[in-house]
Structure formats: C-alpha cells, structure tokens
Design an enzyme around this catalytic site. Structure first.
Site: not given
Length: 269
Positions: A26, A28
């Site tokens: 991922d 963020d």
C-alpha cells in the site's frame, strides 16, 4: 493466536531469495507519510487547477487521515474532486506534474524503514508492486522513483490522451485491491502463499489475507488488533502513539497554514 504471538519489528529481517514470490505495498501511511492524493491535490492547486476553498476542505481531511487513519468517505470525496479537476487535461501533462509533485512534496515523506523493506524483496529477486487507490499515474511515478517493479492504482478514463473525468473499473480500495493482486498473481505466475503484503489500514485486510506473509506497517488501531490476533508481523516506524498524534496535528496545521499563506501571497501579487 495470542497477542504475544504477533511481533512488532523495528529491524528488517532477511528475505530469502525466491523469484517466484512478490511483495505488494500500500502507499498512504505505508510508503509515504500521510495521503498521496492530498499531495497531488495541493500540487494541482498550486498550478491553478482549483480554488483555495477546495484545497482547504481537503486539508482538514488530510489532518483527520493522519490522526485517525483512512476514512473511505473522505477518500472518495477527494477522488471525485480530483477526477473533475483533471477532466480536459492530457495524460502526459498530469504524468509530468506527478513527477514534479513527487520531487517537491513526496520524496522527503518516504518512510525509510518501508523503503528498506522494498529493497530486501528486490535483492531477493522478487517483484515489488505498489497497490493503491492513488491515481495510477502518481503511483507509477512513486514506483519508478523508488526503483520498484510497477504499480496498480485507480485509473481515470482518457480518450485520445485527454481525461474525461470518469473512472475505469473500480476505485482500487479494500476488496478491489485484493482482486487486483489476485489478477496480477495469476498473470505473472506468483504463488500468493509465498508472497508478502504491507499496509497501514484495516481496509486492506482482504489484500493482506491473500498472502503468506502479511505485515502491518504503522497500523491503525483496527489493523493492529487484527494483526496481533492473527500473529502477523507489525512494523511501526513512528516514535510512539502519543508522539505520532502530536506530530500529525503539527503536520496538518502546518500544511493548512502553508496553503493559506501561499494564497495570501498570491492575492498580494
């Protein structure tokens, strides 16, 4: 599995060489501190894509994200705004702006510990992919800058190289990330039981649950609890829960103050 079964790691373990495996990250709060879509929005505002009122509203969502983790409604609102703002602009223009914004605002926000993890997988002969709700153009820039294999991201529709303001397929979030990883694994022949995945958010539990080596990075409360309950490894590169909250508040306040100060300077000119 007891809470003690999960390991909160502060150093990166050796990754065995396994070219048949891959790692999925991922973006963020996992690779980059805060929300990359906020950095994109701020960069677009500085280039007169939209108004101070628009970016001020986004700033408060960024502060909340840094403090409390992902809020799907807020992410969706920013995504819809961003789609509208880029409509009529060329793909080449937005890609070039994405490169500028990475150098201006994202480069110094990379978590060194997470970047080190990506390198251990690359050195083990594995592909390393970003999997994110961030627009694929921005995700690809981040992957290129970090020397990773590639990126899966949300795709904005374009016709003849110009954005229409609509999406192609799913917003790459939650279960959609898991489906994208499964499709990529099937296409490239990865054995998911030998793969690793990394995220900060409980929203990514579907993706993390696909692989044999799920890891929580700087996790929100729900993911931390889930990781502990299931014996998943945890990497936390923050200096402590209280310090992280105070720091996030300062970052958010500074970002908003910077926006307002910049707007004032522009008005004076």
């Amino acid at each position: 599995m007891t809470e003690a079964a999960a390991t909160e790691l502060h150093t990166e373990p050796a990754t065995p060489r396994d070219p048949g495996a891959a790692a999925f990250f991922d973006v963020d709060n996992t690779v980059i501190r805060g929300a990359s879509i906020w950095q994109l929005a701020l960069g677009l505002w500085r280039r007169d894509f939209f108004t101070l009122r628009d970016v001020s509203a986004m700033a408060w969502k960024q502060v909340r994200f840094a403090l409390l983790g992902e809020n799907l409604a807020h992410v969706e609102q920013i995504r819809q705004q961003a789609l509208g703002f880029i409509a009529g602009h060329s793909v080449a223009e937005i890609h070039a702006i994405g490169e500028e914004i990475f150098d201006e605002a994202m480069h110094d926000r990379i978590w060194p510990g997470t970047q080190a993890l990506t390198r251990t997988h690359l050195e083990a002969g594995q592909e390393v992919w970003l999997v994110t709700a961030t627009p694929v153009e921005v995700a690809t820039v981040i992957a290129d800058r970090l020397g990773l294999t590639g990126a899966l991201g949300s795709v904005a529709e374009s016709v003849d190289g110009v954005y229409t303001g609509r999406m192609v397929g799913d917003f790459l979030h939650g279960a959609a990330k898991a489906r994208a990883v499964e499709a990529l694994a099937a296409e490239r022949g990865f054995d998911l039981s030998r793969c690793a995945a990394y995220s900060d958010s409980a929203n990514d539990i579907p993706m993390l649950s696909l692989v044999g080596h799920p890891v929580a990075i700087n996790p929100d409360g729900a993911l931390r609890d889930h990781a502990r309950a299931h014996g998943w490894a945890i990497h936390d590169y923050r200096t402590g829960r209280r310090a992280a909250k105070v720091g996030a508040q300062a970052v958010g306040a500074t970002a908003l103050a910077g926006v307002l100060a910049a707007a004032a300077r522009r008005r004076r000119r």
